[in-house]
Structure formats: C-alpha cells, structure tokens
Design an enzyme around this catalytic site. Sequence first.
Site, short mmCIF file in Angstrom:
data_model
loop_
_atom_site.label_atom_id
_atom_site.label_comp_id
_atom_site.label_asym_id
_atom_site.label_seq_id
_atom_site.Cartn_x
_atom_site.Cartn_y
_atom_site.Cartn_z
CG HIS A 19 -2.11 -0.84 1.12
ND1 HIS A 19 -3.29 -0.42 0.57
CD2 HIS A 19 -2.29 -2.12 1.47
CE1 HIS A 19 -4.17 -1.41 0.61
NE2 HIS A 19 -3.58 -2.46 1.15
CE LYS A 28 -6.51 14.09 0.24
NZ LYS A 28 -6.55 12.84 -0.49
NE ARG A 29 -5.31 9.90 10.34
CZ ARG A 29 -5.09 8.93 11.22
NH1 ARG A 29 -5.87 7.87 11.25
NH2 ARG A 29 -4.11 9.01 12.11
CB THR A 49 -10.23 5.19 -1.95
OG1 THR A 49 -9.99 5.48 -0.57
CG2 THR A 49 -9.51 3.93 -2.35
C1 LIG Z 1 -12.13 7.33 1.69
C2 LIG Z 1 -11.71 7.66 3.05
C3 LIG Z 1 -10.35 7.86 3.34
C4 LIG Z 1 -9.27 7.79 2.29
O1 LIG Z 1 -9.10 9.07 1.73
P1 LIG Z 1 -7.83 9.43 0.82
O2 LIG Z 1 -8.14 10.78 0.29
O3 LIG Z 1 -7.80 8.40 -0.27
O4 LIG Z 1 -6.65 9.39 1.70
C5 LIG Z 1 -10.00 8.19 4.64
N1 LIG Z 1 -10.93 8.32 5.61
C6 LIG Z 1 -12.23 8.15 5.36
C7 LIG Z 1 -13.21 8.35 6.47
C8 LIG Z 1 -12.68 7.82 4.09
O5 LIG Z 1 -13.98 7.63 3.86
#
Ligand SMILES: *Cc1c(COP(=O)(O)O)cnc(C)c1O
Length: 787
Positions: free
Chosen positions: A332, A520-521, A628
């Site tokens: 990943h 996102k994080r 994602t």
């Molecule tokens: C989809 C999702 C992520 C992933 O987000 P990225 O932008 O791909 O890092 C993280 N947290 C939650 C709650 C999500 O629904």
Amino acid sequence: MKKQEILKKMEGYALTEFGKTLEECTSKEKYIALSKAVMEEIVPTWINSKQKFEGKKQAYYLSAEFLMGRALTNNLINSKLKSEVEDLLNEINVDYNVIEEAEEDAGLGNGGLGRLAACFLDSGATLDLPLTGYGLRYEFGIFKQSFKDGFQDEDGDNWLQHGDPWSIRKESDSVTVSFADGDVLAVPYDTPIIGYGQNTINTLRLWKSEALNNFDFEEFNNQNYHQSVKEKNDAETISKCLYPNDSNDEGKKLRLKQQYFFVSASLQDLVRKHKEKYSSFDNFSALHSIQLNDTHPAVAIPELMRILTKNEGISWNKAWDIVVKSFAYTNHTLLAEALEQWPVHLYQSLLPTIYEIIVKIDAQLKEELKEKGIKEEELYEYEIISGDCIKMAWLSIYGTSSTNGVAELHTNLLIESELTKWYNLFPKRFNNKTNGITQRRWLLQSNPELAGYITKLLGSDKWITDLTELKKLEKFADDKEALEDFVNIKQTKKDQLADYIEEHEGIKIDRNSIFDIQIKRLHEYKRQLLKAFYILDLYYRLKEQPGFDIHPRTFIFGAKAAPGYFRAKGIIKYINEIAKLINNDKDINGKIKVVFVENYRVSYAEKLFPAADVSEQISTAGKEASGTGNMKFMLNGAPTIGTYDGANVEIVAEAGEENNFIFGLRVEDIEKIKDSYDPKEECEKVKGLKRVVDTLVDGTFTDGDTGMFAELYDSIFKGASWHRPDQYFLMKDFDSYRQAQQEVDEAYKDKVAWARKCWMNMSNAGKFSSDRTIQQYADEIWKIEKA
Ligand SMILES: *Cc1c(COP(=O)(O)O)cnc(C)c1O
C-alpha cells in the site's frame, strides 16, 4: 407485509432489551431495536450463504483494519428493506434521520487502507463471491477528535458502550493463541456483510481477546483485588484499542501482539474447519486464498508454517508450497516510514517459535538466491532478517504467490524502484489492482438524490451493480436540462452540508460559494500545508488588491492527525489559526471562508463528498499509492485539482484532463531536481510565497509556545536528521498550484461548462467501482467463483 413483522420484532426487543414500550425508547434504543429486528430478518439468508459456498474455494481478507462506518442504512439498502422501514417509522412518527444518526461509526481503521477493506467486503458479497474478512474487534476504534483553541484533542472512541446489534458472539468457535508470556483466548464476533439484493451474505469475523481464567479466587480471598483480575485485564489489553497511526510504523510490542493474535486465531479457524471436512492438507491451497492487506498480517506466513509443520506433522517443503500458494500480498505504500520492520528481540522474546521459523525461511531464501546466481555480496539486499530487524515486506513477497500495488503508477514505481530486485526474481508474482470504492455506500446511500436521478435518466438501476453503466450518461453531457437538474442536486447536497456544518461546527457558510474540499488523514505528503499557504496568499491578495475578484470560496478541511505526529498537529493548529484570521476579517466579507470540520470519519465523509465542487488531491507525486477519496469525489461529480499521483492518473485518463486541473511536478521531474533542489531560492523567487511561509515564524499567528510552527518552518528550510529540506516540494509546486486554482476560478464562471466537467467526471467513474477491483482479485489472484 414485512412492515408489520418488523414492527412486532422492534416492540419485542424494546421490551426484552430495555424493559420499555417502543414509544418510551430513546433514539439510540430504537436504533438498536430496529437493527436487531433487521438481523432477525436476514440471519436465515446468512446461514444459507455459508452453506452454498461449502466445499468451494474461498477467499479470506486478513486486515488489521476495517473502517466500516455505520451499518444500518447500508444494510437496509442492500437487503432492500429501506423504503419499507422508512414507511414504518413514518407511521409510528419516528424520524428515520434521527435513528440513523443515533448509530456510532464502527471506526476500526485509520483511513484509506481500512476503508478499502470495508468497500471490498461490500463488493465481494454483492458479486456473490465467497469472501470472508478477518480482523480485530477493537474495543476502542479511531479516537474522537475535537479542537481546543485550534489544537487537536483526542478522546477514546467507546463505540461499544451501548452494544453492537450487528455482531454475534460465536463463543463456541473460540481458539487459544499462545505467546511466550502466556495464552489468551480469541473469541470471534461475526458481522453479516449483506450483498446488494441479499443473494449472498458474507461474514466479517473480528476477534476479541479474553483471559482463559477471568478471576483468581485465591488472590481475591487474600485481598489482592488487582491481582485477582490481572490475567483478565492483561489479556483484554490486546484488542483494547486501534493504533491511531496511518502509514507510519511504530514497532511496539502490543501492536505485534495484536497482529499475531488475530492472524493466529484466523488461521487456526481455517485449519480447524478444513480438518473437519478433509483428512489431509493436500487440497488446502486449492480451497483457500488468503489476502494480506499490507504487511500487518504478514506473520501469517510463519504462523501457517508453524501450524502445518509442528501441529500437523507436514514436511517443511510441502508446507512451504502450501503457504506460498495460499497467500497473496497487497503493498500500500512507497513511504519508507510505513514499511514495517520488527526488532528481532521483540519476536525472539514474544514469539520464539515463530522467530525460529523466520530464521529458517531466511536461510532457505538465501539458498534459493545462490542457486539463482545471486552473488554472495549481494545477498544482504534480500535478507528478511537484516541486522536486528525483520523486514516484513521481504517476507511478504517471498512467502506469497502474488504481490500487488494499488494503482498503475504505484505498481510501476514498485517494479521500477523499491522492489526491482524482487521483481527480477519473481516477475510473474507482480501485478496491479487499482483500488475502488463501493457505489452502494458512496453514491446510492450518501447521495440518494443523484442516485435517483441517474436511475431515471438511464431508465434502469443496473449501475448499482455495474458502475460502467454510467458511461451511458455521457450522451447527456450537453443536455441543458440534465445539467440544470444535476446542478440543482449538487445545490441540495451543499445546502444539507451547510446546515450540518452550521449545527456541528457553529460556522455559517455561503451556500453559493465553491465548496473546495480536502478530506483525508493529516500527513505531510498529502500537503494540507500547501493548501494552507495558498489560502493565506489568496487572503493577502484580496486584502491588498481591491480590484481582485474571485468567486466566493469555502475551503473545507477534515483530517485526523496521529496523536504522536507533532508536525501534523502543527498543521491543524496552523490551518485553524488561518481560519480564525480570515473568517473574522470584515474586509473579506465572507468572500473566502475556511472550515476545519471536527472528527472526520466515514459518516461525516458521506455528507462531504456529495457536496463538493472541487476535489483536492495534491500529494507530492509518487507518494500517494492510490487514494480512494479521489474516486468518491469523482463519482459525485466533482472535478479534481490534483497532482499526477496515485489513481489521479487513471481518473484523468478516464474523465479527460480537460475536465480536471492537473498541476505540479511529476515523478520524473522530482527525480531530476531532487539532488540540487533549494527551497529557499524557490521561496524567494515565487511572488507572495515568502510572505505566507514567514507567518510560521514572524508572529502573525501563535502556536501557544509549542514550537510547532517553527518546526514546520524548519522542515521546509533546514530539513531534519531524517530528511532533506522541503522533502515534499511545497515551495516548488506552490506557483503551479496557485495557477491551477486560478483556472478553477475562471472555469467556474461558466456555469454550463463547469457542470459539464462535473458530469464528465461522474459519467466516467465506472472503472473505480470496487466491484471491478474485487472481480480482478477473484479472477487473477484468488481464482474463486460466484455461487
Ligand atoms: C475514503 C476515506 C479515506 C481515504 O481518503 P484518501 O483521500 O484516499 O486518503 C480516509 N478516511 C475516510 C473516512 C474515508 O472515507
């Protein structure tokens, strides 16, 4: 009539669980009564599903994280009970929305990796594939975040406080897991994974750790009360809490215990079931395909070797053949700090037998390498045990028959750089599986308005199980009426989000502004700080140039920072300081606003993605394996402003570069400049940049004497012992990001052209269904078939 049955069941649960009439129940209690009634409805199909897959090859997804979010609405939709239940609640004067909001998120994951696991389970069940999830039943999931004076504050996530109506304790399937310091009991809790249409209901099996002996009567009698429950407390610590680190390896003893605990329990479960039916293991790999979600469950490789050789008396070579054929590994990340390495002494002291097996695997690898003609002096590059560390990625590649990356760019980079030497050894093992998301949650559930409209236009709801159907919407891209309806739906979702933000964050936002969202994080590589610099520069320009005009914009952030990640927390504080400055400036008059929403999580995400006008995907090229979130925005019709990174590459290939805003350095550009890059020079060269970066140290903002802001400043201009200055190229990409943002502003002026871009993104999101991803895993790695 299902409705009357469900009502009867709800009333029954109200009586037996809470000692109340249904009317007397609180919203939370009503939610639990309803959920239990739904469980009662679906359990027969669940049992049926298990039977129909017996004797067939099945796949098992081992993951330390499953970020499931809420279950109620998803389960009602997938079992086609939603409208019935809504009618029923209407009749008894209960607001469905209130019941829905009464459910706690099952936050048993950090971010993308855990949410991917959840989307995969939904797709597996919907595709009628035999796919079981195995993981840990953390008593506390990802922490609850709040802001105190702009700083992140963390609270425990006691999601099980009121019970979990969606899981069933299967005490009789408990197994014992052995550590050098004692044995613990692993008790499984099963949650149904309802496929859309309810043909198949699969299982997520999560293990809880318990003591073999909960209570020492003698210690109690001797008034040693702590000692009398010590074994219970020690054992329960293992599944007590999720580690809140995202893409960062910590190497802690308890974390290793968690990994071995759920892996050993899961493999013992599979082996026991196999032995109930078969007298040998010759057909084990023909019946089991086990996917390792990152290296967190990689200890499965030596653990299955242990079970087969030591418990089942199978020869080493035969066992190794079974192991390699049974397992597959998903990588990943390319981030060095995320690659798991375990100190040898931890394995030696906690899992001595497993450690001995890893030593043997390592020795066998070296023999194999020599046979393949690898020179003696090059062997160290492949060592699984290297110095005092165990390299879990090497173990995972060597001990499985498949290694996959999660987007085309990521897989190519793995093959070309980090894993080249392994690729040369085992070229056939390497493959790509671009990530995906389930349209059931990320469109049908979270955006019923748009979902209904799509179904109406297509004259069919086939897209719910075949997302490539969306491509047929392309022909409406120039249909004025369709675009107008589409824009109205977006406005509805923006209004709903604005209401929610006003209620929960206490901030009023302009519903007609551009909703520009980065959720996102919090990570340096994801570059929330780049967006912060851009916003501040925009603010200064608006202040000093009265003629400078832009369409009003609301910059929305949502992100949790790992509690020990000092810089990430500094970035949160910095953005909150910027928000305070801008949101309270009368000169700005609400033209731009900054909102950092608290406690970003799956249920909040479901409100944010559908309301976005712009999707921010601005990671440093080569650092985001896939992403994602980018796909969730696309599916809900938001253009991406982003770098050429991860799945962004594939998103613009599908939707058209002209319908998105791509900027910044590409991987090959970074390769070229990285050795001579001087961020100071870059910062001074770009107009306006120094002014904003200097606010980290010139007293414009306060970090409450924590030193956070100065440390961020130094990370850019000084670097640190572990990295060069500005390792994520914020200074270099700033100007091109600002230009891309300018283009967004220009493009938004033409309402129809903008709506068309949004439309083209939605229409071309078909590839990014996790149904496609899972079908590829099923066909190319697992070799499993639908029932
Ligand atoms: C989809 C999702 C992520 C992933 O987000 P990225 O932008 O791909 O890092 C993280 N947290 C939650 C709650 C999500 O629904």
